[in-house]
Write a protein that holds these residues in place. Sequence first.
Motif, PDB file in Angstrom:
ATOM      1  N   GLU A 293      34.720   6.821  72.872  1.00 38.75           N
ATOM      2  CA  GLU A 293      34.595   8.061  73.630  1.00 38.75           C
ATOM      3  C   GLU A 293      34.826   7.821  75.114  1.00 38.75           C
ATOM      4  O   GLU A 293      35.514   8.585  75.790  1.00 38.75           O
ATOM      5  CB  GLU A 293      33.212   8.675  73.408  1.00 38.75           C
ATOM      6  CG  GLU A 293      32.976   9.247  72.016  1.00 38.75           C
ATOM      7  CD  GLU A 293      33.783  10.506  71.769  1.00 38.75           C
ATOM      8  OE1 GLU A 293      34.146  11.177  72.754  1.00 38.75           O
ATOM      9  OE2 GLU A 293      34.068  10.800  70.597  1.00 38.75           O
ATOM     10  N   LEU A 294      34.251   6.727  75.638  1.00 37.11           N
ATOM     11  CA  LEU A 294      34.424   6.417  77.060  1.00 37.11           C
ATOM     12  C   LEU A 294      35.878   6.116  77.387  1.00 37.11           C
ATOM     13  O   LEU A 294      36.417   6.577  78.399  1.00 37.11           O
ATOM     14  CB  LEU A 294      33.539   5.223  77.436  1.00 37.11           C
ATOM     15  CG  LEU A 294      32.030   5.476  77.497  1.00 37.11           C
ATOM     16  CD1 LEU A 294      31.276   4.165  77.686  1.00 37.11           C
ATOM     17  CD2 LEU A 294      31.703   6.438  78.629  1.00 37.11           C
TER      18      LEU A 294
ATOM     19  N   ILE B 295      26.238  -4.124  76.307  1.00 39.60           N
ATOM     20  CA  ILE B 295      26.861  -3.532  75.121  1.00 39.60           C
ATOM     21  C   ILE B 295      28.304  -3.987  75.001  1.00 39.60           C
ATOM     22  O   ILE B 295      28.775  -4.331  73.916  1.00 39.60           O
ATOM     23  CB  ILE B 295      26.761  -1.995  75.180  1.00 39.60           C
ATOM     24  CG1 ILE B 295      25.315  -1.560  74.942  1.00 39.60           C
ATOM     25  CG2 ILE B 295      27.699  -1.347  74.171  1.00 39.60           C
ATOM     26  CD1 ILE B 295      25.073  -0.088  75.171  1.00 39.60           C
ATOM     27  N   SER B 296      29.020  -3.998  76.119  1.00 38.51           N
ATOM     28  CA  SER B 296      30.409  -4.448  76.106  1.00 38.51           C
ATOM     29  C   SER B 296      30.513  -5.904  75.667  1.00 38.51           C
ATOM     30  O   SER B 296      31.377  -6.269  74.863  1.00 38.51           O
ATOM     31  CB  SER B 296      31.026  -4.267  77.493  1.00 38.51           C
ATOM     32  OG  SER B 296      32.359  -4.723  77.515  1.00 38.51           O
ATOM     33  N   VAL B 297      29.613  -6.744  76.165  1.00 42.36           N
ATOM     34  CA  VAL B 297      29.598  -8.158  75.776  1.00 42.36           C
ATOM     35  C   VAL B 297      29.263  -8.282  74.292  1.00 42.36           C
ATOM     36  O   VAL B 297      29.890  -9.061  73.561  1.00 42.36           O
ATOM     37  CB  VAL B 297      28.580  -8.939  76.627  1.00 42.36           C
ATOM     38  CG1 VAL B 297      28.421 -10.366  76.092  1.00 42.36           C
ATOM     39  CG2 VAL B 297      29.024  -8.975  78.088  1.00 42.36           C
TER      40      VAL B 297
ATOM     41  N   GLY C 275      27.727   2.151  66.184  1.00 42.90           N
ATOM     42  CA  GLY C 275      27.446   3.149  67.204  1.00 42.90           C
ATOM     43  C   GLY C 275      28.094   2.817  68.530  1.00 42.90           C
ATOM     44  O   GLY C 275      28.616   3.699  69.223  1.00 42.90           O
ATOM     45  N   CYS C 276      28.072   1.531  68.898  1.00 42.29           N
ATOM     46  CA  CYS C 276      28.697   1.104  70.153  1.00 42.29           C
ATOM     47  C   CYS C 276      30.203   1.330  70.137  1.00 42.29           C
ATOM     48  O   CYS C 276      30.794   1.757  71.135  1.00 42.29           O
ATOM     49  CB  CYS C 276      28.407  -0.379  70.404  1.00 42.29           C
ATOM     50  SG  CYS C 276      26.695  -0.738  70.833  1.00 42.29           S
ATOM     51  N   VAL C 277      30.834   1.036  68.992  1.00 40.24           N
ATOM     52  CA  VAL C 277      32.280   1.239  68.877  1.00 40.24           C
ATOM     53  C   VAL C 277      32.621   2.707  69.088  1.00 40.24           C
ATOM     54  O   VAL C 277      33.573   3.043  69.797  1.00 40.24           O
ATOM     55  CB  VAL C 277      32.788   0.741  67.498  1.00 40.24           C
ATOM     56  CG1 VAL C 277      34.200   1.239  67.228  1.00 40.24           C
ATOM     57  CG2 VAL C 277      32.752  -0.775  67.444  1.00 40.24           C
ATOM     58  N   ARG C 278      31.838   3.593  68.468  1.00 35.50           N
ATOM     59  CA  ARG C 278      32.091   5.024  68.654  1.00 35.50           C
ATOM     60  C   ARG C 278      31.904   5.429  70.113  1.00 35.50           C
ATOM     61  O   ARG C 278      32.712   6.187  70.673  1.00 35.50           O
ATOM     62  CB  ARG C 278      31.163   5.834  67.758  1.00 35.50           C
ATOM     63  CG  ARG C 278      31.477   5.729  66.272  1.00 35.50           C
ATOM     64  CD  ARG C 278      30.739   6.790  65.485  1.00 35.50           C
ATOM     65  NE  ARG C 278      29.302   6.574  65.509  1.00 35.50           N
ATOM     66  CZ  ARG C 278      28.648   5.860  64.605  1.00 35.50           C
ATOM     67  NH1 ARG C 278      29.300   5.295  63.610  1.00 35.50           N
ATOM     68  NH2 ARG C 278      27.341   5.707  64.678  1.00 35.50           N
TER      69      ARG C 278
END
Length: 304
Positions: A76-77, A8-10, A69-72
């Motif tokens: 949060e993390l 996801i980060s990549v 969704g990943c950005v959100r």
Amino acid sequence: MTEHLKGISVFVQVADAGSFTLAGERLGISKSGVAKSVARLEDHLGVRLFNRTTRSLSLTNEGQTFYQGCVRALAELEGAQSAVTTHQQMPTGRLRVDLPVVFGRRWVLPVLLDVASRYPAVELEVSLTDRRVDMVEEGIDLVIRIGPLDDRATVVARHLGVQNAVVCASPAYLDAHGRPTNLEELANHACITFERGSKARPWLFVGADGHPLSHPVRGRLWFNHSEAILDAALAGHGLALLSNWLVAEHLKSGRLEAVLPQIETQGFPIHALWPQTRHLSSKVRVVVDELVSGFLPVSPWDIA
């Protein structure tokens, strides 16, 4: 699960960079490693995230939804991590920030001033310019940039949103001259244009095929500053293509009216950039966290 989080980060880095190669440079891994990570993520999800050609890379509809969704989730993390580390190290020292002139003054400077009020040990030095600064050479700690990223592996980027444009005019102008229903009808209207090198910039849209579409416009008024174009539009001098963050309040109040809303305009990403270092300083982190919190997942200038 760890492998999927890494993927996801990549994926987010590739979406922000618009390139496997540039994402790999920022992450310190090979282009093929990036491509394999994205491919594994696509296999896991069972969808294609990117449209790939030999010359371009763009998100699919599913990819865009997943990206948001990943950005959100990443925000949060990062916020949770920041909440833990902020108590360990209070921001101190001089913070040098470079901002785009109009967007920076309207949307970022209030955040910086709030940070300066809450952390008296921080010395704030802000430059407002639309030129591309060299962060490393000029000793800049944090840059806010609108547009594609062309830096190499010397900076880290954090997505803050998207600048979209709106074709708009005053209701008085539209009542007097009519409301265009397609791009061809723009030729019958006074268009307030952005001047560059004695030439009016064309207006940028997205065609039905998803590719950029450059549409020439003309009018009697040319300016080299977006706020001057806004003033002319508010005064009823014609149609203007302006950033959504610049016209949002006027669209909401009814002083301006959106035109051709069915035609997509070309958007540009907004990022916070800082030099790539082993540890992110607390003074930069607190500003980035505040911007992420204020701008995502829904931009404060969102007019939808």
